[in-house]
Design a protein around this motif. Structure first.
Motif, PDB file in Angstrom:
ATOM      1  N   ILE A 219       8.164  -3.814  13.901  1.00 49.36           N
ATOM      2  CA  ILE A 219       7.031  -3.622  12.985  1.00 49.36           C
ATOM      3  C   ILE A 219       6.530  -2.182  12.975  1.00 49.36           C
ATOM      4  CG2 ILE A 219       4.661  -4.323  12.471  1.00 49.36           C
ATOM      5  CD1 ILE A 219       5.266  -7.015  13.769  1.00 49.36           C
ATOM      6  N   LYS A 220       6.363  -1.593  14.145  1.00 52.05           N
ATOM      7  CA  LYS A 220       5.786  -0.251  14.209  1.00 52.05           C
ATOM      8  C   LYS A 220       6.627   0.750  13.421  1.00 52.05           C
ATOM      9  CE  LYS A 220       4.133   3.249  17.464  1.00 52.05           C
ATOM     10  NZ  LYS A 220       5.057   4.371  17.226  1.00 52.05           N
ATOM     11  N   ASN A 221       7.923   0.700  13.584  1.00 49.47           N
ATOM     12  CA  ASN A 221       8.799   1.632  12.878  1.00 49.47           C
ATOM     13  C   ASN A 221       8.699   1.452  11.362  1.00 49.47           C
ATOM     14  OD1 ASN A 221      11.179   3.598  13.100  1.00 49.47           O
ATOM     15  ND2 ASN A 221      12.022   1.983  11.800  1.00 49.47           N
ATOM     16  N   LEU A 222       8.658   0.199  10.908  1.00 48.87           N
ATOM     17  CA  LEU A 222       8.627  -0.074   9.470  1.00 48.87           C
ATOM     18  C   LEU A 222       7.338   0.437   8.832  1.00 48.87           C
ATOM     19  CD1 LEU A 222      10.084  -3.707   9.316  1.00 48.87           C
ATOM     20  CD2 LEU A 222      11.272  -1.536   9.000  1.00 48.87           C
ATOM     21  N   TYR A 223       6.207   0.257   9.516  1.00 48.21           N
ATOM     22  CA  TYR A 223       4.931   0.677   8.945  1.00 48.21           C
ATOM     23  C   TYR A 223       4.703   2.180   9.084  1.00 48.21           C
ATOM     24  CZ  TYR A 223       3.403  -4.062   7.974  1.00 48.21           C
ATOM     25  OH  TYR A 223       3.303  -5.320   7.444  1.00 48.21           O
ATOM     26  N   TRP A 224       4.937   2.695  10.275  1.00 48.14           N
ATOM     27  CA  TRP A 224       4.577   4.088  10.512  1.00 48.14           C
ATOM     28  C   TRP A 224       5.558   5.088   9.919  1.00 48.14           C
ATOM     29  CZ3 TRP A 224       0.508   6.864  11.429  1.00 48.14           C
ATOM     30  CH2 TRP A 224      -0.622   6.225  11.923  1.00 48.14           C
ATOM     31  N   HIS A 225       6.722   4.633   9.500  1.00 44.83           N
ATOM     32  CA  HIS A 225       7.675   5.544   8.851  1.00 44.83           C
ATOM     33  C   HIS A 225       7.780   5.289   7.349  1.00 44.83           C
ATOM     34  CE1 HIS A 225       8.910   7.522  12.516  1.00 44.83           C
ATOM     35  NE2 HIS A 225       9.003   6.339  13.095  1.00 44.83           N
ATOM     36  N   GLY A 226       6.818   4.536   6.807  1.00 41.30           N
ATOM     37  CA  GLY A 226       6.691   4.444   5.358  1.00 41.30           C
ATOM     38  C   GLY A 226       7.649   3.505   4.658  1.00 41.30           C
ATOM     39  N   PHE A 227       8.260   2.575   5.372  1.00 41.16           N
ATOM     40  CA  PHE A 227       9.225   1.669   4.738  1.00 41.16           C
ATOM     41  C   PHE A 227       8.566   0.485   4.038  1.00 41.16           C
ATOM     42  CE2 PHE A 227      11.864   3.654   8.076  1.00 41.16           C
ATOM     43  CZ  PHE A 227      12.905   4.130   7.281  1.00 41.16           C
ATOM     44  N   ILE A 228       7.338   0.159   4.419  1.00 40.98           N
ATOM     45  CA  ILE A 228       6.671  -1.033   3.888  1.00 40.98           C
ATOM     46  C   ILE A 228       5.778  -0.664   2.710  1.00 40.98           C
ATOM     47  CG2 ILE A 228       5.006  -2.872   4.396  1.00 40.98           C
ATOM     48  CD1 ILE A 228       7.642  -3.353   5.716  1.00 40.98           C
ATOM     49  N   GLY A 229       6.009  -1.327   1.569  1.00 32.98           N
ATOM     50  CA  GLY A 229       5.152  -1.146   0.410  1.00 32.98           C
ATOM     51  C   GLY A 229       3.908  -2.017   0.533  1.00 32.98           C
ATOM     52  N   MET A 230       2.924  -1.751  -0.311  1.00 27.85           N
ATOM     53  CA  MET A 230       1.645  -2.455  -0.207  1.00 27.85           C
ATOM     54  C   MET A 230       1.813  -3.962  -0.395  1.00 27.85           C
ATOM     55  SD  MET A 230      -1.922  -1.517  -2.090  1.00 27.85           S
ATOM     56  CE  MET A 230      -1.465  -2.221  -3.675  1.00 27.85           C
ATOM     57  N   ASP A 231       2.737  -4.369  -1.266  1.00 26.41           N
ATOM     58  CA  ASP A 231       2.924  -5.793  -1.536  1.00 26.41           C
ATOM     59  C   ASP A 231       3.797  -6.473  -0.485  1.00 26.41           C
ATOM     60  OD1 ASP A 231       5.089  -4.307  -2.318  1.00 26.41           O
ATOM     61  OD2 ASP A 231       5.551  -5.511  -4.096  1.00 26.41           O
ATOM     62  N   GLU A 232       4.271  -5.711   0.498  1.00 25.28           N
ATOM     63  CA  GLU A 232       5.126  -6.280   1.547  1.00 25.28           C
ATOM     64  C   GLU A 232       4.389  -6.479   2.862  1.00 25.28           C
ATOM     65  OE1 GLU A 232       9.548  -4.617   0.493  1.00 25.28           O
ATOM     66  OE2 GLU A 232       8.065  -3.141   1.133  1.00 25.28           O
ATOM     67  N   VAL A 233       3.142  -6.066   2.927  1.00 28.22           N
ATOM     68  CA  VAL A 233       2.364  -6.257   4.158  1.00 28.22           C
ATOM     69  C   VAL A 233       2.127  -7.751   4.381  1.00 28.22           C
ATOM     70  CG1 VAL A 233       0.165  -5.804   5.306  1.00 28.22           C
ATOM     71  CG2 VAL A 233       1.226  -4.026   3.901  1.00 28.22           C
ATOM     72  N   ASP A 234       2.362  -8.214   5.593  1.00 28.26           N
ATOM     73  CA  ASP A 234       2.179  -9.626   5.931  1.00 28.26           C
ATOM     74  C   ASP A 234       1.012  -9.751   6.910  1.00 28.26           C
ATOM     75  OD1 ASP A 234       2.415 -12.309   6.902  1.00 28.26           O
ATOM     76  OD2 ASP A 234       4.527 -12.307   6.308  1.00 28.26           O
ATOM     77  N   LYS A 235      -0.049 -10.439   6.477  1.00 26.94           N
ATOM     78  CA  LYS A 235      -1.243 -10.615   7.319  1.00 26.94           C
ATOM     79  C   LYS A 235      -0.897 -11.213   8.678  1.00 26.94           C
ATOM     80  CE  LYS A 235      -4.641 -11.488   3.636  1.00 26.94           C
ATOM     81  NZ  LYS A 235      -5.629 -12.481   3.139  1.00 26.94           N
ATOM     82  N   ARG A 236       0.098 -12.065   8.681  1.00 23.87           N
ATOM     83  CA  ARG A 236       0.425 -12.776   9.910  1.00 23.87           C
ATOM     84  C   ARG A 236       0.884 -11.831  11.017  1.00 23.87           C
ATOM     85  NH1 ARG A 236       4.053 -17.174   6.783  1.00 23.87           N
ATOM     86  NH2 ARG A 236       4.659 -15.224   5.760  1.00 23.87           N
ATOM     87  N   TYR A 237       1.540 -10.746  10.628  1.00 24.89           N
ATOM     88  CA  TYR A 237       1.967  -9.776  11.639  1.00 24.89           C
ATOM     89  C   TYR A 237       0.772  -9.016  12.219  1.00 24.89           C
ATOM     90  CZ  TYR A 237       6.982 -10.352  10.774  1.00 24.89           C
ATOM     91  OH  TYR A 237       8.264 -10.850  10.681  1.00 24.89           O
ATOM     92  N   ILE A 238      -0.261  -8.798  11.423  1.00 26.32           N
ATOM     93  CA  ILE A 238      -1.456  -8.127  11.930  1.00 26.32           C
ATOM     94  C   ILE A 238      -2.128  -9.004  12.990  1.00 26.32           C
ATOM     95  CG2 ILE A 238      -3.654  -7.044  11.337  1.00 26.32           C
ATOM     96  CD1 ILE A 238      -2.582  -6.801   8.444  1.00 26.32           C
ATOM     97  N   SER A 239      -2.241 -10.303  12.688  1.00 28.44           N
ATOM     98  CA  SER A 239      -2.803 -11.236  13.673  1.00 28.44           C
ATOM     99  C   SER A 239      -1.953 -11.268  14.933  1.00 28.44           C
ATOM    100  CB  SER A 239      -2.892 -12.645  13.069  1.00 28.44           C
ATOM    101  OG  SER A 239      -3.861 -12.712  12.052  1.00 28.44           O
ATOM    102  N   LEU A 240      -0.633 -11.236  14.755  1.00 27.77           N
ATOM    103  CA  LEU A 240       0.271 -11.231  15.907  1.00 27.77           C
ATOM    104  C   LEU A 240       0.028  -9.997  16.779  1.00 27.77           C
ATOM    105  CD1 LEU A 240       2.792 -12.096  17.541  1.00 27.77           C
ATOM    106  CD2 LEU A 240       4.161 -10.833  15.861  1.00 27.77           C
TER     107      LEU A 240
END
Length: 338
Positions: A219-240
């Protein structure tokens, strides 16, 4: 000129294989069991059972091939794959539990664990962004902050254990040791013998599978290196990420207090400067007015189309003086553009 058509052909920056690892397939993976304890942290007994099954399968395969039984199984592919599936299968249950808590419930249940961070209020900030904010990019920001918190917690644990020798455990005596370079990347941290020993195998594998290795969710690599678009964010991973960080705190705080007073400090590498002074310079001549920046966001081909709303929010944060959130959002966006 070709960039427009390129963007249209690539709605996602994730490769098919990474997309498969990242996506939570509800019909295949959702499992409801007692993954969350009464204290609101991860149920390690469930994971130990799963890990033993995976380890047993791996050991049996090794023995069939005539190899010796491996002494350590936490880094093997079989166990990491099992950990990845274990985490994804329970994200829905974890998120449902987090949703059931009001902000007051959340603070009451976890406040004693917030001190694992040198910025205890950050957990409440993430909760607010996840459940209370109406901003379209709030989930993106919550994901980035949640990744950073876990990263920083691991760094704090490493620093605490570096201060004491085994002979000092329980005495509170701080030793004068030749300074060793502290790891700054999460993969380096999890390969550090001090941190490995402190965390133990159960925590180590789940953290690796969640945020630290390409064959896991990463997860960290995908978010912090800009691979995830706004519509691809999954709330469940934030809770995790929230519950994983708090579970690390529940496990590690008593251990760390046994060897000495735990008092996380802000990094000495970061100067303690009032952020306002950083912007009192001639550079302001080159910062465009808000409406000009908004127009650039709308027209620039440097900006990936499904990230334009995040850029808009980032610019609003800048012009209202929230530089911390602005930087959190902008660094991944700059890398995405590049």
């Amino acid at each position: 000129l070709g960039l427009t058509s390129l963007h249209e052909q690539l709605p996602s920056l994730l490769s098919p294989n990474v997309q498969r690892l990242y996506t939570i397939r509800d019909h295949l993976e959702s499992q409801e069991d007692n993954i969350v304890t009464e204290q609101g942290t991860l149920n390690w007994a469930l994971w130990k059972k799963e890990k033993m099954l995976a380890g047993g399968e791996m050991i049996e395969e090794h023995l069939k091939k005539g190899h010796k039984q491996p002494e350590e199984i936490s880094g093997t592919l079989a166990v990491l794959e099992k950990a990845t599936f274990f985490v994804k299968a329970r994200c829905e249950a974890i998120h449902s539990f987090m949703k059931s808590l009001t902000r007051a419930d959340f603070e009451e249940k976890y406040s004693t664990l917030f001190r694992i961070s040198e910025n205890p209020t950050v957990f409440l900030e993430i909760y607010d962004l996840l459940f209370s904010s109406s901003s379209p990019s709030s989930l993106h920001l919550a994901s980035l902050l949640a990744c950073s918190v876990l990263d920083r917690i691991l760094s704090n644990i490493g620093r605490h254990y570096q201060r004491y020798t085994p002979g000092d455990i329980g005495t509170g005596k701080v030793i004068q040791r030749k300074k060793r370079r502290m790891c700054t990347k999460i993969r380096e941290m999890l390969e550090d013998k001090i941190i490995q020993s402190a965390l133990g195998e159960d925590l180590l594998v789940l953290i690796r599978a969640t945020v630290a290795l390409p064959m896991g969710i990463n997860i960290k690599n995908l978010y912090w290196h800009g691979f995830i678009g706004m519509d691809e964010v999954d709330k469940r991973y934030i809770s995790l990420l929230l519950i994983l960080s708090l579970s690390v705190a529940e496990t590690m705080l008593p251990k760390m207090e046994k060897i000495g007073n735990y008092n996380p400090q802000k990094s000495s590498r970061v100067p303690s400067v009032d952020a306002a002074h950083l912007f009192e310079s001639p550079i302001e001549w080159f910062i465009p007015p808000s409406h000009v920046f908004q127009e650039l966001i709308t027209t620039s081909e440097f900006i990936y189309p499904n990230s334009r709303q995040i850029w808009v929010h980032a610019s609003e944060l800048y012009y209202t003086g929230n530089y911390f959130y602005f930087l959190n959002l902008t660094f991944p966006l700059l890398e995405q553009g590049l």
